[in-house]
Scaffold this motif. Structure first.
Motif, PDB file in Angstrom:
ATOM      1  N   ILE A  17       0.849  -1.190   0.000  1.00  0.00           N
ATOM      2  CA  ILE A  17       0.000   0.000   0.000  1.00  0.00           C
ATOM      3  C   ILE A  17       0.884   1.238   0.000  1.00  0.00           C
ATOM      4  N   THR A  18       0.593   2.180  -0.861  1.00  0.00           N
ATOM      5  CA  THR A  18       1.199   3.514  -0.826  1.00  0.00           C
ATOM      6  C   THR A  18       0.035   4.488  -0.802  1.00  0.00           C
ATOM      7  N   GLN A  19       0.007   5.315   0.229  1.00  0.00           N
ATOM      8  CA  GLN A  19      -1.132   6.200   0.408  1.00  0.00           C
ATOM      9  C   GLN A  19      -0.659   7.604   0.761  1.00  0.00           C
ATOM     10  N   PHE A  20      -1.333   8.613   0.235  1.00  0.00           N
ATOM     11  CA  PHE A  20      -1.010  10.008   0.515  1.00  0.00           C
ATOM     12  C   PHE A  20      -2.103  10.604   1.384  1.00  0.00           C
ATOM     13  N   ASP A  21      -1.716  11.460   2.323  1.00  0.00           N
ATOM     14  CA  ASP A  21      -2.679  12.094   3.218  1.00  0.00           C
ATOM     15  C   ASP A  21      -2.126  13.440   3.652  1.00  0.00           C
ATOM     16  N   SER A  22      -3.006  14.404   3.825  1.00  0.00           N
ATOM     17  CA  SER A  22      -2.556  15.726   4.268  1.00  0.00           C
ATOM     18  C   SER A  22      -2.499  15.841   5.782  1.00  0.00           C
ATOM     19  N   SER A  23      -3.014  14.835   6.492  1.00  0.00           N
ATOM     20  CA  SER A  23      -2.984  14.866   7.954  1.00  0.00           C
ATOM     21  C   SER A  23      -1.946  13.880   8.485  1.00  0.00           C
ATOM     22  N   THR A  24      -1.802  13.845   9.798  1.00  0.00           N
ATOM     23  CA  THR A  24      -0.825  12.952  10.427  1.00  0.00           C
ATOM     24  C   THR A  24      -1.476  11.651  10.880  1.00  0.00           C
ATOM     25  N   ALA A  25      -2.523  11.253  10.194  1.00  0.00           N
ATOM     26  CA  ALA A  25      -3.181   9.971  10.443  1.00  0.00           C
ATOM     27  C   ALA A  25      -3.851   9.541   9.152  1.00  0.00           C
ATOM     28  N   THR A  26      -3.777   8.261   8.854  1.00  0.00           N
ATOM     29  CA  THR A  26      -4.395   7.755   7.633  1.00  0.00           C
ATOM     30  C   THR A  26      -4.963   6.369   7.880  1.00  0.00           C
ATOM     31  N   ILE A  27      -6.110   6.081   7.293  1.00  0.00           N
ATOM     32  CA  ILE A  27      -6.749   4.772   7.457  1.00  0.00           C
ATOM     33  C   ILE A  27      -6.234   3.833   6.382  1.00  0.00           C
ATOM     34  N   ILE A  28      -5.809   2.660   6.807  1.00  0.00           N
ATOM     35  CA  ILE A  28      -5.328   1.623   5.898  1.00  0.00           C
ATOM     36  C   ILE A  28      -6.309   0.456   5.971  1.00  0.00           C
ATOM     37  N   THR A  29      -6.764  -0.009   4.821  1.00  0.00           N
ATOM     38  CA  THR A  29      -7.694  -1.140   4.773  1.00  0.00           C
ATOM     39  C   THR A  29      -7.091  -2.257   3.922  1.00  0.00           C
ATOM     40  N   GLY A  30      -7.746  -3.405   3.952  1.00  0.00           N
ATOM     41  CA  GLY A  30      -7.327  -4.520   3.106  1.00  0.00           C
ATOM     42  C   GLY A  30      -6.224  -5.369   3.697  1.00  0.00           C
ATOM     43  N   LEU A  31      -5.916  -5.189   4.982  1.00  0.00           N
ATOM     44  CA  LEU A  31      -4.896  -6.022   5.618  1.00  0.00           C
ATOM     45  C   LEU A  31      -5.523  -7.357   6.010  1.00  0.00           C
ATOM     46  N   LYS A  32      -4.698  -8.331   6.363  1.00  0.00           N
ATOM     47  CA  LYS A  32      -5.178  -9.689   6.611  1.00  0.00           C
ATOM     48  C   LYS A  32      -4.843 -10.152   8.032  1.00  0.00           C
ATOM     49  N   PHE A  33      -5.741 -10.951   8.593  1.00  0.00           N
ATOM     50  CA  PHE A  33      -5.490 -11.564   9.889  1.00  0.00           C
ATOM     51  C   PHE A  33      -4.301 -12.516   9.792  1.00  0.00           C
ATOM     52  N   GLY A  34      -3.520 -12.611  10.862  1.00  0.00           N
ATOM     53  CA  GLY A  34      -2.402 -13.535  10.929  1.00  0.00           C
ATOM     54  C   GLY A  34      -1.138 -13.056  10.229  1.00  0.00           C
ATOM     55  N   LYS A  35      -1.102 -11.815   9.777  1.00  0.00           N
ATOM     56  CA  LYS A  35       0.055 -11.289   9.048  1.00  0.00           C
ATOM     57  C   LYS A  35       0.792 -10.248   9.876  1.00  0.00           C
ATOM     58  N   LYS A  36       2.091 -10.110   9.585  1.00  0.00           N
ATOM     59  CA  LYS A  36       2.926  -9.075  10.203  1.00  0.00           C
ATOM     60  C   LYS A  36       3.212  -8.024   9.135  1.00  0.00           C
ATOM     61  N   TYR A  37       3.195  -6.757   9.564  1.00  0.00           N
ATOM     62  CA  TYR A  37       3.386  -5.663   8.613  1.00  0.00           C
ATOM     63  C   TYR A  37       4.440  -4.679   9.111  1.00  0.00           C
ATOM     64  N   LEU A  38       5.064  -4.019   8.158  1.00  0.00           N
ATOM     65  CA  LEU A  38       5.965  -2.900   8.418  1.00  0.00           C
ATOM     66  C   LEU A  38       5.372  -1.684   7.721  1.00  0.00           C
ATOM     67  N   TRP A  39       5.582  -0.507   8.307  1.00  0.00           N
ATOM     68  CA  TRP A  39       5.131   0.718   7.651  1.00  0.00           C
ATOM     69  C   TRP A  39       6.105   1.842   7.922  1.00  0.00           C
ATOM     70  N   ARG A  40       6.090   2.822   7.033  1.00  0.00           N
ATOM     71  CA  ARG A  40       6.944   3.992   7.173  1.00  0.00           C
ATOM     72  C   ARG A  40       6.212   5.190   6.575  1.00  0.00           C
ATOM     73  N   TYR A  41       6.696   6.376   6.901  1.00  0.00           N
ATOM     74  CA  TYR A  41       6.083   7.576   6.347  1.00  0.00           C
ATOM     75  C   TYR A  41       7.143   8.628   6.079  1.00  0.00           C
ATOM     76  N   ALA A  42       6.800   9.556   5.187  1.00  0.00           N
ATOM     77  CA  ALA A  42       7.682  10.675   4.858  1.00  0.00           C
ATOM     78  C   ALA A  42       6.816  11.890   4.574  1.00  0.00           C
ATOM     79  N   GLY A  43       7.367  13.060   4.845  1.00  0.00           N
ATOM     80  CA  GLY A  43       6.691  14.303   4.531  1.00  0.00           C
ATOM     81  C   GLY A  43       7.061  14.758   3.126  1.00  0.00           C
ATOM     82  N   ILE A  44       6.170  15.525   2.532  1.00  0.00           N
ATOM     83  CA  ILE A  44       6.438  16.120   1.219  1.00  0.00           C
ATOM     84  C   ILE A  44       6.333  17.634   1.383  1.00  0.00           C
ATOM     85  N   ILE A  45       7.414  18.335   1.028  1.00  0.00           N
ATOM     86  CA  ILE A  45       7.469  19.789   1.127  1.00  0.00           C
ATOM     87  C   ILE A  45       7.732  20.356  -0.262  1.00  0.00           C
ATOM     88  N   LYS A  46       6.823  21.190  -0.727  1.00  0.00           N
ATOM     89  CA  LYS A  46       6.943  21.822  -2.050  1.00  0.00           C
ATOM     90  C   LYS A  46       7.250  20.798  -3.141  1.00  0.00           C
TER      91      LYS A  46
END
Length: 175
Positions: free
Chosen positions: A66-95
């Motif tokens: 999943i790659t998702q863009f959001d203007s706030s500091t929280a975003t809803i992620i859907t479509g994940l699966k039970f029994g799985k392990k996940y990693l996530w990261r985020y970055a800001g975009i300036i100009k």
């Protein structure tokens, strides 16, 4: 003495303000597949990009799930699966320029433990003209599903007690 207390209070607020608010906390084990990822604001960021991958032995983030863009500091992620392990990261975009990545952070979605087979028939077709999404609560089966019939939350056992055989009968989503 009064000055010392005031200084202590001011320093305490300054310290706690600087601590990153990362949710779910790294290493969390959760019982739902729709998740609100929350992250620390980055100075000057107009937009944030969030990437999620399944935690495997392969190269991290080579092909994000999943790659998702959001203007706030929280975003809803859907479509994940039970029994799985996940990693996530985020970055800001300036100009229009992406800053460096923060993370990765990890969480684990526990294996689905339906307390017994659902008595609700499987949802085959969701008529979007009649429904506008949302979730369906099955209180006697102790789970919540989306309009496509996918379980997205379950009531976990507590101290070995299987809740399905308790007289729940009125499980509700509140906010």
């Amino acid at each position: 003495m009064k000055k010392h207390v005031t200084l202590l209070v001011v320093l305490s607020f300054a310290f706690f303000k600087g601590i990153a608010q990362i949710l779910p906390p790294p290493g969390a084990v959760i019982n739902y597949t729709q998740i609100m990822l929350e992250y620390q604001p980055l100075t000057g960021a107009e937009l944030y990009v969030v990437q999620v991958v399944e935690d495997t032995a392969g190269p991290m983030f080579a092909e994000p799930l999943i790659t998702q863009f959001d203007s706030s500091t929280a975003t809803i992620i859907t479509g994940l699966k039970f029994g799985k392990k996940y990693l996530w990261r985020y970055a800001g975009i300036i100009k229009g320029t992406q800053m460096g990545w923060s993370g990765p952070y990890n969480f684990h979605i526990a294996a689905k433990q339906l307390n017994y087979q659902p008595s609700v028939p499987e949802i085959v077709v969701n008529d979007t003209g009649l429904t506008s999404g949302g979730l369906i609560v099955s209180d006697w089966n102790d789970y919540i599903m989306d309009r496509n019939g996918n379980n997205v939350w379950y009531l976990p056992e507590v101290a070995g007690k299987k809740w399905a055989f308790a007289p729940n009968g009125d499980l509700r989503i509140t906010y």
